[in-house]
Design an enzyme around this catalytic site. Sequence first.
Site, PDB file in Angstrom:
ATOM      1  N   PRO A 208       3.164  -4.149  15.397  1.00 34.06           N
ATOM      2  CA  PRO A 208       3.445  -3.854  16.813  1.00 34.06           C
ATOM      3  C   PRO A 208       2.177  -3.847  17.661  1.00 34.06           C
ATOM      4  O   PRO A 208       2.210  -4.229  18.826  1.00 34.06           O
ATOM      5  CB  PRO A 208       4.061  -2.457  16.781  1.00 34.06           C
ATOM      6  CG  PRO A 208       4.429  -2.197  15.364  1.00 34.06           C
ATOM      7  CD  PRO A 208       3.549  -3.048  14.506  1.00 34.06           C
TER       8      PRO A 208
ATOM      9  N   HIS B 248      -1.248   1.524  -4.553  1.00 37.07           N
ATOM     10  CA  HIS B 248      -1.489   2.975  -4.540  1.00 37.07           C
ATOM     11  C   HIS B 248      -0.509   3.743  -5.403  1.00 37.07           C
ATOM     12  O   HIS B 248      -0.380   4.959  -5.262  1.00 37.07           O
ATOM     13  CB  HIS B 248      -1.447   3.500  -3.095  1.00 37.07           C
ATOM     14  CG  HIS B 248      -2.543   2.953  -2.231  1.00 37.07           C
ATOM     15  ND1 HIS B 248      -2.465   2.897  -0.861  1.00 37.07           N
ATOM     16  CD2 HIS B 248      -3.745   2.422  -2.554  1.00 37.07           C
ATOM     17  CE1 HIS B 248      -3.586   2.354  -0.376  1.00 37.07           C
ATOM     18  NE2 HIS B 248      -4.365   2.043  -1.395  1.00 37.07           N
TER      19      HIS B 248
ATOM     20  N   GLN C 237       0.841  -1.196   0.000  1.00 43.03           N
ATOM     21  CA  GLN C 237       0.000   0.000   0.000  1.00 43.03           C
ATOM     22  C   GLN C 237       0.881   1.253   0.000  1.00 43.03           C
ATOM     23  O   GLN C 237       0.378   2.364  -0.046  1.00 43.03           O
ATOM     24  CB  GLN C 237      -0.896   0.007   1.246  1.00 43.03           C
ATOM     25  CG  GLN C 237      -1.884  -1.138   1.303  1.00 43.03           C
ATOM     26  CD  GLN C 237      -2.528  -1.248   2.685  1.00 43.03           C
ATOM     27  OE1 GLN C 237      -1.984  -1.805   3.611  1.00 43.03           O
ATOM     28  NE2 GLN C 237      -3.714  -0.689   2.809  1.00 43.03           N
TER      29      GLN C 237
ATOM     30  N   CYS D 299       1.601  14.853 -25.387  1.00 42.85           N
ATOM     31  CA  CYS D 299       0.353  15.553 -25.710  1.00 42.85           C
ATOM     32  C   CYS D 299       0.294  16.987 -25.170  1.00 42.85           C
ATOM     33  O   CYS D 299      -0.659  17.705 -25.452  1.00 42.85           O
ATOM     34  CB  CYS D 299      -0.847  14.755 -25.186  1.00 42.85           C
ATOM     35  SG  CYS D 299      -1.061  14.853 -23.402  1.00 42.85           S
TER      36      CYS D 299
ATOM     37  N   GLY E  56       2.599  -4.702   8.995  1.00 46.90           N
ATOM     38  CA  GLY E  56       2.610  -3.253   9.213  1.00 46.90           C
ATOM     39  C   GLY E  56       1.432  -2.530   8.604  1.00 46.90           C
ATOM     40  O   GLY E  56       1.565  -1.387   8.168  1.00 46.90           O
TER      41      GLY E  56
HETATM   42 ZN   LIG Z   1       0.104  13.206 -22.307  1.00 49.45          ZN
END
Ligand SMILES: [Zn+2]
Length: 252
Positions: A221, A126, A108, A157, A194
Amino acid sequence: MPNSDISISIPPKLVAELRAAQHVAVLTGAGISAESGVPTFREAQTGLWAKYDPEELATPYAFQRNPRLVWEWYDWRRELVAQANPNPGHLALAELEQRMPKFTLITQNVDGLHQRAGSRNVIELHGNINRTKCFDQGGIIDFWPPTTELPPRCPRCGGLLRPDVVWFGESLPQKALHTAFTAAEQCDLFLSIGTSSVVQPAASLPLVALEQGITTVEINPNPTPLSARVTYMLPGPSGQILPVLLETLNQP
Ligand SMILES: [Zn+2]
């Protein structure tokens, strides 16, 4: 300081299962990054950043409204990540990958510390703060011409460039999610490390493994909503538990 490793003992049955495992799947969360000193989103909001709501820094709408502010926020966080180093927990996972026929590391975290520790098969739920993509077209952009303009523009672009992380209100990358859930279903041992086990959909991954009857281990923990359900709970920071686990595994 007394050696805190002394109290850590790995259940022999778990060691045997790890030795026999053909596919180990691992989910890591903010805890393993915190052990490397990577501040959380909130913790990074110091100084001039403290006055902003997360919604002003990490949503597509925030970027459209003030792209420069958002880009600079991520520049700041990239700086913090660059100052951190993989810890013994990251290194142990990279070594564990080497000894397993199949190893799926789902994270994550966006800091890339697993890759810096040597992990290869890393599924990033993520995204990664060090990767950049085109805001308009979504393609990953590795190079762009030097410019003083912030954010820089997409060389393909002309659209604005943004960090390749999942912002609030955005959906997780489908391919990564699919790979993660497939691994949770098909592995023969699952480790949850974790993570607070409350943020969905990642929190469902160990539950999917448990539903399949797969041995599931939590390393954290503090107790989480998952703790009472796992096969083994190993309380402690990953940087202490994982090296001991690996050492035990390496003993004849
Ligand atoms: Zn682009």
